[in-house]
Write a protein that holds these residues in place. Structure first.
Motif, PDB file in Angstrom:
ATOM      1  N   GLU A   1       0.976  -1.179  -0.252  1.00 28.01           N
ATOM      2  CA  GLU A   1       0.182  -0.098   0.750  1.00 28.01           C
ATOM      3  C   GLU A   1       0.835   0.975  -0.054  1.00 28.01           C
ATOM      4  OE1 GLU A   1      -2.356  -3.087   1.159  1.00 28.01           O
ATOM      5  OE2 GLU A   1      -0.252  -2.858   2.011  1.00 28.01           O
ATOM      6  N   ASP A   2       2.039   1.727   0.686  1.00 21.59           N
ATOM      7  CA  ASP A   2       2.998   2.238   1.196  1.00 21.59           C
ATOM      8  C   ASP A   2       3.522   2.414  -0.403  1.00 21.59           C
ATOM      9  OD1 ASP A   2       2.122   3.043   3.543  1.00 21.59           O
ATOM     10  OD2 ASP A   2       3.656   1.613   4.175  1.00 21.59           O
ATOM     11  N   ILE A   3       3.677   1.198  -1.283  1.00 25.03           N
ATOM     12  CA  ILE A   3       4.394   1.653  -2.272  1.00 25.03           C
ATOM     13  C   ILE A   3       3.850   1.980  -3.640  1.00 25.03           C
ATOM     14  CG2 ILE A   3       5.328   0.108  -4.174  1.00 25.03           C
ATOM     15  CD1 ILE A   3       6.455  -1.629  -2.610  1.00 25.03           C
ATOM     16  N   VAL A   4       2.424   1.934  -3.441  1.00 21.69           N
ATOM     17  CA  VAL A   4       0.976   2.609  -4.676  1.00 21.69           C
ATOM     18  C   VAL A   4       1.486   4.086  -4.275  1.00 21.69           C
ATOM     19  CG1 VAL A   4      -0.926   1.929  -4.929  1.00 21.69           C
ATOM     20  CG2 VAL A   4       0.245  -0.446  -5.023  1.00 21.69           C
ATOM     21  N   ALA A   5       0.983   3.725  -2.698  1.00 20.45           N
ATOM     22  CA  ALA A   5       0.928   5.536  -2.131  1.00 20.45           C
ATOM     23  C   ALA A   5       2.399   6.464  -2.649  1.00 20.45           C
ATOM     24  CB  ALA A   5       0.671   5.480  -0.959  1.00 20.45           C
ATOM     25  N   ALA A   6       3.486   6.101  -2.867  1.00 21.31           N
ATOM     26  CA  ALA A   6       4.885   6.909  -3.339  1.00 21.31           C
ATOM     27  C   ALA A   6       4.310   6.793  -4.665  1.00 21.31           C
ATOM     28  CB  ALA A   6       5.849   5.991  -2.979  1.00 21.31           C
ATOM     29  N   ALA A   7       4.113   6.498  -5.473  1.00 17.88           N
ATOM     30  CA  ALA A   7       4.217   5.958  -7.056  1.00 17.88           C
ATOM     31  C   ALA A   7       2.507   5.588  -7.555  1.00 17.88           C
ATOM     32  CB  ALA A   7       5.142   5.471  -7.949  1.00 17.88           C
ATOM     33  N   PRO A   8       1.503   6.324  -7.386  1.00 19.65           N
ATOM     34  CA  PRO A   8       0.344   6.008  -7.731  1.00 19.65           C
ATOM     35  C   PRO A   8      -0.208   5.545  -9.140  1.00 19.65           C
ATOM     36  CG  PRO A   8      -0.191   8.161  -7.078  1.00 19.65           C
ATOM     37  CD  PRO A   8       1.164   7.966  -6.939  1.00 19.65           C
ATOM     38  N   GLY A   9       0.462   6.460 -10.222  1.00 25.75           N
ATOM     39  CA  GLY A   9       0.422   6.552 -11.512  1.00 25.75           C
ATOM     40  C   GLY A   9       1.799   5.279 -12.262  1.00 25.75           C
TER      41      GLY A   9
END
Length: 353
Positions: free
Chosen positions: A114-122
């Motif tokens: 979840e933190d990885i996705v939040a860091a680079a959502p696109g």
């Protein structure tokens, strides 16, 4: 400090990292025959350039599984990026998003998905799965990454057990113990009564089990670690969407072919029915060009990404990716290829070196 090629990043990382961290990143199985051959195999291949073509514009864009990327240079799954940089996989994901290439996130990350996705959502993300003995856990993991927007499931097939990595033994680094400490539950699951998994790969996973994944997800399924025509043909027969030629960076079974050598056999076997990717030993833009000419849709980088992280976090990873992209552009122009579509097997000549 001016770092101009991937080897410069390697030299820098070696100076900066502790022996334990360096040995973990650079480690190989047994005598390191395959790890070393991954690199030297590229040097046995020569290029046959064509000249007097208009190469004023060179376009390295391509697609993988229908998604456009800025170049056929992406990031392979590797464990525990925080070994190289405190922000770990979050920095890696940000760099991949900015360069517009694919980042395959490992099962064994330093931080929550979840933190990885939040860091680079696109960013374009695929998820690498070590199949777990607990099929309920496999299902929850797959559903979780699908909900988080990962676009493909990359199943590693070459690690039913962990390879014989001597440096880890000498350093008394118990990889199994470290993996067992990794909690694969989602944040919500950690607050529930769901038991934490051991997270070691399942040694019993086999071809017939693939159908279980095909019933639990609509994501494209890619098999990572295929090295032979026999397994490539079975992959096509079992209706997967891609094959990722890899020998795990020489960290699993020592003495198997270099990835670039195995690539030719696998590409011939699939007959264009599914996309084929590869990692292992890519260090220059001409290496990328050779892999594409031999049938790879895209190459993935492992250790060089961690060298870049060690240098400047996400900015170091971007530098590594952009250097390789620039080298690929130069190699394409110098060989007369104006687009990825113009790169063909006619470009290759094998040497006896």
């Amino acid at each position: 400090m001016s770092l101009v090629c991937l080897e410069d990043f390697k030299a820098y990382a070696r100076q900066q990292l502790s022996k334990l961290s360096w040995d973990f990143i650079e480690g190989e199985a047994d005598e390191g025959i395959t790890r070393n051959d991954n690199i030297t195999a590229f040097k046995r291949i020569r290029l046959r350039p064509r000249y007097l073509r208009d190469v004023s514009t060179v376009d390295a864009r391509t697609t993988i599984q229908g998604q456009e990327i800025s170049a056929p240079i992406c990031i392979s799954p590797s464990a525990f990026h925080s070994v190289a940089w405190p922000d770990g996989e979050r920095s890696t994901a940000r760099a991949a998003q900015e360069v517009n290439i694919c980042y395959i996130t490992s099962t064994y990350t330093s931080c929550a998905l979840e933190d990885i996705v939040a860091a680079a959502p696109g960013g374009l993300r695929w998820f690498q799965l070590y199949v777990q003995p607990d099929w309920e856990l496999n299902k929850r993991l797959v559903q979780r990454v699908e909900a988080l927007g990962f676009k493909a499931l990359v199943i590693t097939v070459d690690a039913p057990v962990i390879g014989n990595r001597r440096q880890n033994m000498r350093n008394q680094l118990n990889l199994e113990e470290n993996i067992m400490l990794k909690d694969l539950r989602s944040p919500e699951e950690r607050n529930s009564t769901i038991t934490a998994p051991t997270s070691l790969p399942s040694p019993s996973f086999c071809w017939d089990d693939l159908s279980m994944f095909q019933t639990m997800t609509q994501l494209p399924i890619i098999l990572k670690g295929i090295l032979t025509k026999e397994d490539a043909e079975l992959a096509v027969k079992h209706n997967v969407q891609g094959i990722y030629v890899s020998n795990h960076g020489g960290r699993q079974l020592d003495g198997v072919p270099a990835s670039i050598d195995a690539l030719t056999e696998v590409v011939a076997a699939v007959k264009g029915k599914i996309e084929v990717y590869m990692d292992g030993g890519v260090r220059t833009g001409s290496d990328v060009l050779k892999a594409l000419a031999l049938g790879a849709r895209c190459i993935f980088l492992g250790r060089p990404i961690l060298w870049g992280l060690t240098y400047k976090g996400e900015h170091g990873v971007k530098e590594v990716l952009n250097i390789l992209k620039a080298e690929l552009h130069t190699s394409m122009a110098l060989s007369g290829c104006r687009s990825v579509a113009e790169i063909s097997p006619d470009l290759i000549q094998f040497s006896r070196l």
